[in-house]
Design a protein around this motif. Structure first.
Motif, PDB file in Angstrom:
ATOM      1  N   THR A 107       0.838  -1.196   0.000  1.00  0.00           N
ATOM      2  CA  THR A 107       0.000   0.000   0.000  1.00  0.00           C
ATOM      3  C   THR A 107       0.875   1.249   0.000  1.00  0.00           C
ATOM      4  O   THR A 107       1.985   1.243   0.535  1.00  0.00           O
ATOM      5  CB  THR A 107      -0.915   0.039   1.231  1.00  0.00           C
ATOM      6  OG1 THR A 107      -0.116   0.130   2.421  1.00  0.00           O
ATOM      7  CG2 THR A 107      -1.776  -1.213   1.311  1.00  0.00           C
TER       8      THR A 107
ATOM      9  N   GLU B  32      -2.372  -1.273  -3.688  1.00  0.00           N
ATOM     10  CA  GLU B  32      -3.364  -0.309  -3.211  1.00  0.00           C
ATOM     11  C   GLU B  32      -2.726   1.072  -3.118  1.00  0.00           C
ATOM     12  O   GLU B  32      -1.613   1.214  -2.609  1.00  0.00           O
ATOM     13  CB  GLU B  32      -3.907  -0.714  -1.848  1.00  0.00           C
ATOM     14  CG  GLU B  32      -4.954   0.252  -1.297  1.00  0.00           C
ATOM     15  CD  GLU B  32      -5.499  -0.198   0.043  1.00  0.00           C
ATOM     16  OE1 GLU B  32      -6.220  -1.221   0.063  1.00  0.00           O
ATOM     17  OE2 GLU B  32      -5.184   0.438   1.065  1.00  0.00           O
TER      18      GLU B  32
ATOM     19  N   THR C  88      -3.695   5.184  -1.920  1.00  0.00           N
ATOM     20  CA  THR C  88      -4.630   6.116  -1.296  1.00  0.00           C
ATOM     21  C   THR C  88      -4.340   7.504  -1.844  1.00  0.00           C
ATOM     22  O   THR C  88      -3.251   8.052  -1.640  1.00  0.00           O
ATOM     23  CB  THR C  88      -4.483   6.123   0.238  1.00  0.00           C
ATOM     24  OG1 THR C  88      -4.787   4.832   0.749  1.00  0.00           O
ATOM     25  CG2 THR C  88      -5.440   7.136   0.853  1.00  0.00           C
TER      26      THR C  88
ATOM     27  N   ARG D  22      -6.211  -1.506  -6.061  1.00  0.00           N
ATOM     28  CA  ARG D  22      -7.252  -0.887  -5.253  1.00  0.00           C
ATOM     29  C   ARG D  22      -7.007   0.613  -5.122  1.00  0.00           C
ATOM     30  O   ARG D  22      -5.871   1.055  -5.001  1.00  0.00           O
ATOM     31  CB  ARG D  22      -7.267  -1.501  -3.851  1.00  0.00           C
ATOM     32  CG  ARG D  22      -8.182  -2.686  -3.691  1.00  0.00           C
ATOM     33  CD  ARG D  22      -8.241  -3.076  -2.243  1.00  0.00           C
ATOM     34  NE  ARG D  22      -9.255  -4.092  -2.008  1.00  0.00           N
ATOM     35  CZ  ARG D  22      -9.486  -4.641  -0.822  1.00  0.00           C
ATOM     36  NH1 ARG D  22      -8.772  -4.259   0.233  1.00  0.00           N
ATOM     37  NH2 ARG D  22     -10.424  -5.548  -0.691  1.00  0.00           N
TER      38      ARG D  22
ATOM     39  N   GLU E  59      -1.822  -7.448   3.751  1.00  0.00           N
ATOM     40  CA  GLU E  59      -0.890  -6.336   3.939  1.00  0.00           C
ATOM     41  C   GLU E  59       0.335  -6.693   4.761  1.00  0.00           C
ATOM     42  O   GLU E  59       1.388  -6.070   4.619  1.00  0.00           O
ATOM     43  CB  GLU E  59      -1.621  -5.159   4.592  1.00  0.00           C
ATOM     44  CG  GLU E  59      -2.703  -4.560   3.712  1.00  0.00           C
ATOM     45  CD  GLU E  59      -3.311  -3.311   4.317  1.00  0.00           C
ATOM     46  OE1 GLU E  59      -2.600  -2.581   5.038  1.00  0.00           O
ATOM     47  OE2 GLU E  59      -4.502  -3.065   4.068  1.00  0.00           O
TER      48      GLU E  59
END
Length: 471
Positions: free
Chosen positions: A176, A223, A225, A261, A419
């Motif tokens: 991530t 992923e 953000t 994601r 994760e």
């Protein structure tokens, strides 16, 4: 207990933890830097930009401050407790400077402008002070400090987005990553210092964002953000072409691969649009989770906060989200004890929580920050004991809602991105479901970055416990 209540509940993310990654120093004699970051995700993202700038100057990260010739703290001014912590850490770091007088100590980020004179001259804790828009000047300022001069650059910029800098993923799990899409903020919330420490809002080139996300995916990250003080107000205009909105940007990132994601933070209730909600609904790889800070449940207090919406407006947004995305995870921020808040106002905050039933909530009591509109124009007149008591009452309500939310997921099956290893058991992995809830399950033959289907068998108030049914 005070520390527990004043922090983001159920957020085990890395406040005060030194970022580190195993980068290989070049053949030339390397220098080492140690960095600690406090506060919001934007500060942690900024630290990765700083690491990239330093790496170009032959500096490499270390977990051990005694090994470092450069020690940095990336600071946050949102709460008074953060400033107390930073002062304590800077005092401790002075001991390393006594052992190695050539060590350079610096403060970065949101405290830089307001406390530069205090840190540099009055308390003599640091050698350099650098604001959020001035990280490119770090190499020159370090050179000045090494020659005995104090280095300061806290100038704000209307253009700087660091779009051309590829962040070094510090302390990365390899799965991530944060990707900054805007800097600064145009919302003048009366309690908030961000517009004064980070400047006016500006949006980064959509192409640079998509390129960074694609590069992460090609390096096996699964992923991203999308990060900003207010992501919904993102807009970028290429000359002669249409404006790219936040919804359009999300779609561009989602189209990189269905295996990537996409999450985002933070949304402002006045700006989140149906276009954003329909885009989330359209793409399976855009996570069904929205962080929508409310700050108070009372319209009069919201007006004093300059939030530019009412209680009714906010609840209408919640209703619309649930209408379009019924299984959407929801979280919020709430402040208790803001200026003039009465018991009746506080009860409205509790009743708003009862209506929204958040999955996650980040709860604080009001801490007046110097330089804000509230500090200049309002009176911080709610006693500390009352603030803490109201906070505890809200925490109790939230915890009950959180437990009920977890219990509603018993028996359901979620697609989970692996994760890392669970903090409580080396035999278990953890990951997050689409709705952002943490799920713990047995490792088996799985590895980080895998997607797995997990059936939920049990839960705590903050974690789902499940069994893998397929990879």
């Amino acid at each position: 207990m005070e520390e527990l209540l004043a922090t983001k509940l159920h957020d085990e993310a890395r406040q005060g933890e030194a970022y580190f990654t195993a980068l290989s120093p070049s053949a030339a004699e390397p220098n080492y830097f140690y960095i600690e970051s406090y506060g919001c995700a934007m500060n942690f993202s900024d630290s990765e930009v700083v690491a990239s700038i330093l790496q170009a100057e032959n500096y490499f990260p270390t977990k051990d401050p005694s090994q470092a010739s450069l020690i940095l703290i990336n600071t946050c001014s949102i709460r008074e407790k953060a400033e107390i912590t930073v002062r304590k850490r800077l005092t401790e770091f002075k001991q390393y400077k006594k052992q190695n007088p050539g060590t350079v100590i610096g403060v970065l980020g949101c405290m830089a402008e307001r406390l530069k004179a205090v840190f540099l001259e009055q308390e003599k804790l640091v050698d350099i002070v650098v604001g959020p828009d001035a990280y490119r000047s770090l190499p020159d300022l370090i050179g000045e400090a090494q020659s005995g001069q104090k280095g300061v650059n806290v100038l704000l910029s209307r253009e700087e987005t660091y779009a051309d800098i590829s962040p070094v993923r510090l302390n990365s799990n390899g799965v991530t990553a944060f990707v900054s899409i805007t800097r600064g903020c145009n919302n003048m919330c009366s309690f908030c210092v961000v517009p004064f420490t980070r400047g006016r809002e500006r949006s980064r080139s959509a192409y640079s964002i998509v390129d960074e996300c694609r590069d992460l995916f090609e390096r096996d990250f699964r992923e991203v953000t999308l990060l900003g003080q207010n992501v919904d107000s993102y807009h970028w205009i290429e000359e002669g072409k249409e404006t790219i909105t936040f919804a359009m940007l999300m779609e561009m990132v989602a189209q990189i691969s269905p295996l990537l994601r996409v999450r985002f933070s933070t949304s402002h209730p006045k700006d989140i649009t149906d276009e954003v909600l329909f885009t989330i609904k359209k793409y399976d790889n855009i996570c069904n989770y929205i962080h929508l800070p409310v700050q108070s449940g009372n319209s009069r207090v919201l007006k004093l906060m300059n939030r530019t919406y009412t209680r009714e407006w906010y609840l209408g947004k919640i209703d619309r989200i649930r209408e379009l995305i019924p299984d959407c995870g929801l979280s919020t921020d709430m402040i208790t004890g803001f200026c003039t808040e009465t018991e009746e106002d506080h009860q409205e905050s509790i009743s708003l929580f009862d209506y929204c039933k958040y999955d996650l909530a980040y709860l604080y009591y009001y801490s007046e920050r110097p330089g804000t509109l509230a500090e200049r124009k309002l009176t911080d007149d709610v006693p500390l004991e009352t603030k803490k008591r109201r906070l505890q009452e809200l925490v109790d309500v939230y915890r009950q809602h959180s437990l009920e939310s977890m219990q509603r997921d018993l028996g359901k099956t979620f697609k989970v991105l692996v994760e890392g290893t669970s903090k409580k058991s080396e035999a278990d992995f953890f990951g997050r479901a689409d709705n952002n809830k943490v799920v713990v399950f047995a490792k088996g033959t799985l590895k980080k970055g895998d997607y797995v289907s997990v059936k939920i068998m049990n839960c705590t108030s903050g974690t789902l416990l499940g069994t893998v049914i397929e990879k």
